[in-house]
Design an enzyme around this catalytic site. Structure first.
Site, short mmCIF file in Angstrom:
data_model
loop_
_atom_site.label_atom_id
_atom_site.label_comp_id
_atom_site.label_asym_id
_atom_site.label_seq_id
_atom_site.Cartn_x
_atom_site.Cartn_y
_atom_site.Cartn_z
N ASN A 1 4.11 0.73 2.16
CA ASN A 1 3.99 -0.40 3.08
C ASN A 1 4.10 -1.70 2.29
O ASN A 1 3.32 -1.93 1.37
CB ASN A 1 2.65 -0.37 3.79
CG ASN A 1 2.46 0.91 4.58
OD1 ASN A 1 3.02 1.08 5.64
ND2 ASN A 1 1.70 1.85 4.02
N ARG B 1 -7.57 7.64 5.17
CA ARG B 1 -7.58 7.84 6.62
C ARG B 1 -7.60 9.32 6.92
O ARG B 1 -6.76 10.07 6.39
CB ARG B 1 -6.36 7.17 7.26
CG ARG B 1 -6.57 5.67 7.49
CD ARG B 1 -5.31 4.99 7.91
NE ARG B 1 -4.26 5.26 6.92
CZ ARG B 1 -3.00 4.90 7.08
NH1 ARG B 1 -2.61 4.29 8.17
NH2 ARG B 1 -2.12 5.18 6.13
N LYS C 1 11.59 10.36 10.95
CA LYS C 1 10.96 9.04 10.99
C LYS C 1 11.98 7.95 11.29
O LYS C 1 13.06 7.95 10.70
CB LYS C 1 10.35 8.70 9.63
CG LYS C 1 9.19 9.56 9.21
CD LYS C 1 8.65 9.03 7.87
CE LYS C 1 7.23 9.51 7.67
NZ LYS C 1 6.56 8.72 6.63
N GLU D 1 9.30 -0.24 9.98
CA GLU D 1 7.91 -0.17 9.56
C GLU D 1 6.93 -0.11 10.71
O GLU D 1 7.31 -0.28 11.86
CB GLU D 1 7.58 -1.43 8.74
CG GLU D 1 8.22 -1.43 7.40
CD GLU D 1 7.97 -0.15 6.65
OE1 GLU D 1 6.81 0.08 6.28
OE2 GLU D 1 8.91 0.64 6.46
N GLY D 2 5.66 0.08 10.37
CA GLY D 2 4.61 -0.16 11.34
C GLY D 2 3.85 1.09 11.75
O GLY D 2 2.89 1.02 12.48
N GLU E 1 4.73 7.06 2.44
CA GLU E 1 5.52 5.84 2.62
C GLU E 1 4.94 4.71 1.80
O GLU E 1 3.80 4.78 1.33
CB GLU E 1 5.59 5.43 4.09
CG GLU E 1 4.24 5.06 4.67
CD GLU E 1 4.35 4.62 6.13
OE1 GLU E 1 5.46 4.59 6.68
OE2 GLU E 1 3.29 4.31 6.73
N ARG F 1 0.86 -1.19 0.00
CA ARG F 1 0.00 0.00 0.00
C ARG F 1 0.89 1.23 0.00
O ARG F 1 1.70 1.42 0.92
CB ARG F 1 -0.93 0.02 1.20
CG ARG F 1 -2.12 1.01 1.01
CD ARG F 1 -2.93 1.19 2.28
NE ARG F 1 -2.13 1.86 3.28
CZ ARG F 1 -2.08 1.49 4.56
NH1 ARG F 1 -2.77 0.46 5.00
NH2 ARG F 1 -1.32 2.16 5.41
N LYS G 1 12.30 2.65 5.43
CA LYS G 1 12.43 4.06 5.08
C LYS G 1 13.77 4.35 4.41
O LYS G 1 13.88 5.19 3.52
CB LYS G 1 12.32 4.94 6.33
CG LYS G 1 11.13 4.66 7.21
CD LYS G 1 9.83 5.15 6.62
CE LYS G 1 8.71 5.08 7.65
NZ LYS G 1 8.48 3.74 8.23
N SER H 1 -2.82 -2.92 6.07
CA SER H 1 -4.13 -3.26 6.64
C SER H 1 -5.22 -2.29 6.21
O SER H 1 -5.02 -1.43 5.37
CB SER H 1 -4.01 -3.30 8.16
OG SER H 1 -3.70 -2.03 8.64
#
Lengths: 518, 518
Positions: free
Chosen positions: B171, B493, B409, B413-414, B169, B152, B353, B176
């Site tokens: 993913n 989002r 950053k 990840e996450g 970013e 994504r 990243k 999700s």
């Protein structure tokens, strides 16, 4: 993880170990060990089945949600379907158009209906009030002869050489649980299909007996509730539009109660009406109807700016829904208006226990149904009217001596308030002959028991249970033309042995689906 | 009734009155009054929209369910979609196959990938550990070259003469919210379609500006997440079956976390795999994998009696998911096995990243993508590597002087753990040059704000919000053959202005959908 995330891992491990040992032995399992095995298997798929239920519409508003107004819990459901012989099931399906015809015929014979209810009306103020409304609208001249029925005939399976269904009651108002029943079929199709393999699959197959090669999901009849019921409501709206000049996009009003925890069971009807039929729904309580609805001089019903084509009662079936004159004034307004009622007050009155009992008398069903009557009579259980004019002394005596063979039921609708076992005798002795006319006595059907996996609040219980089988039917007619008459799906409610009152919402029972056996 | 059953009737009455007065005046509403009107309209349809959300799969496990393991709440969602220019949206869709190609190309250039991550690995133990696993499996010889990506790419809309999306970013693991995004589109289609009439409809139209005659639902692009993602997982299983002799009905393993509150976001993938593709899913935590999984001598992965074709990680993307060596041993087992990983450790590393930053350097994307590179570069925001070998003094100085223009950053990840505003300068000053290599600096994109109706726990808030737009893509390839490469839906989002961290589950943001403007 969820559902089990805080449950004891020991439970799951024990369940798995039990299944493995059952399997290693490869022995023919004895009945008690089969029962433990079902419990163990069910524990292993509990989380999966409860999550599937919740994500497929089987939700109830949480009783005490606190600050979170959206908090919900699973609808209490059986994890696995309940056995019924296919013939008994199909016989009930075949009765749907007969019930439709009977209800309409009785409702159109206003004189017979009113006369039949006259004595009950004196003993039961609620029936009396409905009867008064019926009389008033007929005196004024019936403004809307078109009536929509969404009935549900409830049966129990009577054990015997050839098991057959005997009718418990006919619901002509607010026949609920149709949406849940649709989703439970989906749930059971998932559970039976997905978990065919391994130890869990073996335990489930063991539960249903010797069906080794079969695909178990083929034993689940398709449930059409969520197609047939919205289609009927939409049809009523369409016929209203056709007969009413100028009505452009009239709404369907759902009369619901203030609690609303069971929203999932009517919202899906609303969504199907919108997404499939392009018909809008407004949901109001009787109190809100009293505040916001009005009738214009042509008799059309308006809710503020919206014309109402159909008024569908999901509340208003019992005295609890009419705490004051405000609610009664709303009911009267709806009945007097040109909106199609589902049901009309006359349809509701046909559902009275007293009418069921009157129809059971020789010649009564025949008066309305003619040659089809014999088919219906095949599902009648023993029914006896009580009170003055009913010659009830012999049956009251018998019921006091052998109360376990009877149920004592109040005349009015809505479920509950029945007396079973010793309470039948106690109550009968308390009542004066006059007071007895508010009740009927019914033969108690004692159906066979089956082991069932009941789930509730994310937990399961395996118990000996009995089931009530409901069959929906829809009818739209104006006394001359039947626009629609169809079977409209089914419902299984399963309750533990010894639980006499069967309300699912109250937690005494769960919703299940039929597993057809040959 | 539910949602509002315990809410103040006064609120609803006030909302209705406000709308009526707006309407009677028929005046052009000023901006502040339009805002109040949106709030009032939203209040009137709050219950309807939250119920629709819950009954269409937008559920979260309740944080503190007490005894009721099935207790759930609504997924936090926006009641109405968020505007994005159609061109900017379609530009992002068009980039999906390029991201697919780039990730695969970088992952196959193991030497470049490992070299790029070498310095980060020293500063960030988590990346170091993943790198070590990657090295080990390549030393042993890659057992399963087939890799499945469900990526994504997340963007924000950068204001300007022609607004365009800049990437935040990429993913490459556990992307999700795809199921939720699918259901939010359905929710918004219901809300915009059903409530077109009357005062509520006018307020919603007012919110979207001058679109008088338009059907607003036409502005909602169809979201294909719930078709495309299960189809990709099923395809991977099918290719595995074709290449593996004897595998009859292998399962797809979902590696999930122990909390599992967000079950609704993976269960629908599971149901589609079963109901549409006839593929079975098992869900296990890394700990359970360590306990129950094993590899046979051909390298096939087994979960007790079941052969695993695909291992789909919905957990395992951050150090929190590896509290002990047990979880790391599970990860290593999965990576070494012949099961298709979604993603492989190499795919996961491409999402670091540091790789994003390395690709931003002149010539780097070009090395992998050739002539397509220019299209991708159009969405790159400014990115700067830090630490030894990065020549970072000038940019660190600038970021300390004007921290509001940057985001700091961590490499891994996450989501979360980012530094914004003044904290950028504070943190940069704390870090040693060596420690800095665990971070990158990024240009802060400051997108335009829009009024949004955020709903959570059955309540609503109207706030000034910004949005992040995610675009899913799926890719299946073995380094020579691309079996599948497709766009796979989108996600919006929305978070309130001033909320820097964007986790929906944590309650800082809601899921929305795009409303395409011209």
């Amino acid at each position: 993880m969820w559902a089990l995330r805080r449950a004891s891992p020991a439970l799951v491990t024990a369940a798995a170990a039990k299944l493995h040992s059952d399997r290693r032995g490869r022995r023919e399992l004895s009945a008690p060990s089969r029962c433990e095995s079902l419990q163990a298997a069910a524990q292993l798929i509990l989380r999966d089945s409860v999550q599937y239920a919740e994500l497929n519409g089987l939700l109830y508003g949480l009783k005490d949600p606190g600050a979170d107004q959206s908090a919900a819990t699973q609808t209490p459901v059986a994890m696995l379907p309940f056995c019924i012989p296919e013939k008994a099931f199909q016989d009930c399906v075949a009765l749907s158009p007969l019930w439709n015809k009977l209800v309409d015929a009785v409702a159109r014979d206003v004189k017979w209906l009113h006369a039949t209810l006259e004595t009950v009306a004196k003993a039961d103020p609620f029936t009396g009030r409905l009867l008064k409304i019926s009389k008033q609208i007929h005196e004024e001249g019936l403004r809307q002869p078109l009536m929509l029925g969404i009935h549900r005939s409830d049966y129990m399976l009577h054990s015997g050489a050839e098991p057959r269904c005997l009718q418990v009651e006919l619901n002509t108002i607010a026949s609920s649980m149709g949406c849940h029943a649709f989703h439970v079929e989906k749930l059971h199709r998932f559970v039976l299909g997905r978990f065919q393999e391994g130890a869990v699959g073996r335990a489930i197959r063991g539960h249903y007996g010797d069906l080794k090669g079969d695909d178990l999901t083929k034993r689940l009849p398709r449930n059409v509730t969520l197609e047939a019921i919205p289609a009927a409501l939409s049809r009523a709206q369409a016929v209203y539009k056709a007969q009413t000049k100028g009505a452009k996009d009239p709404v369907v009003l759902f009369v619901v109660n203030d609690d609303g925890r069971n929203f999932a069971d009517w919202c899906f009807l609303e969504y199907a009406l919108w997404e499939v039929h392009n018909v809008r729904v407004l949901k109001k309580s009787l109190k809100e109807v009293a505040e916001k609805a009005s009738m214009d001089k042509e008799g059309r019903l308006w809710l503020e700016e919206e014309e109402v084509a159909v008024s569908y009662f999901r509340a208003g079936y019992g005295p609890e829904d009419y705490p004051s004159e405000v609610e009664w004034s709303a009911r009267l307004l709806l009945e007097r208006s040109a909106a199609v009622k589902c049901p009309s007050v006359d349809y509701q009155l046909v559902g009275a226990k007293k009418v069921q009992q009157a129809l059971a008398r020789p010649g009564a069903v025949e008066r309305f149904l003619g040659p089809d009557s014999a088919k219906l009579r095949g599902c009648f259980a023993g029914l006896w009217g009580l009170g003055p004019g009913e010659d009830d002394q012999a049956i009251v005596k018998l019921a006091c001596e052998k109360p376990e063979g009877f149920v004592l039921k109040p005349q009015r609708e809505g479920g509950g308030h029945n007396f079973y076992g010793k309470d039948v005798a106690v109550k009968l002795k308390e009542l004066s002959p006059q007071e007895r006319s508010a009740y009927i006595l019914m033969q108690r059907i004692l159906p066979g028991l089956q082991e069932s996996v009941m789930t509730r609040q994310g937990q399961l219980k395996v118990m000996e249970c009995l089931s009530e089988f409901g069959f929906y039917s829809v009818y739209l007619g104006d006394g001359r033309t039947a626009h629609l008459s169809a079977h409209a799906g089914h419902l299984v409610r399963t309750k533990a042995q010894g639980v006499d009152e069967g309300g699912v919402a109250a937690g005494y029972a769960v919703i299940s689906s039929p597993f057809l056996t040959s």
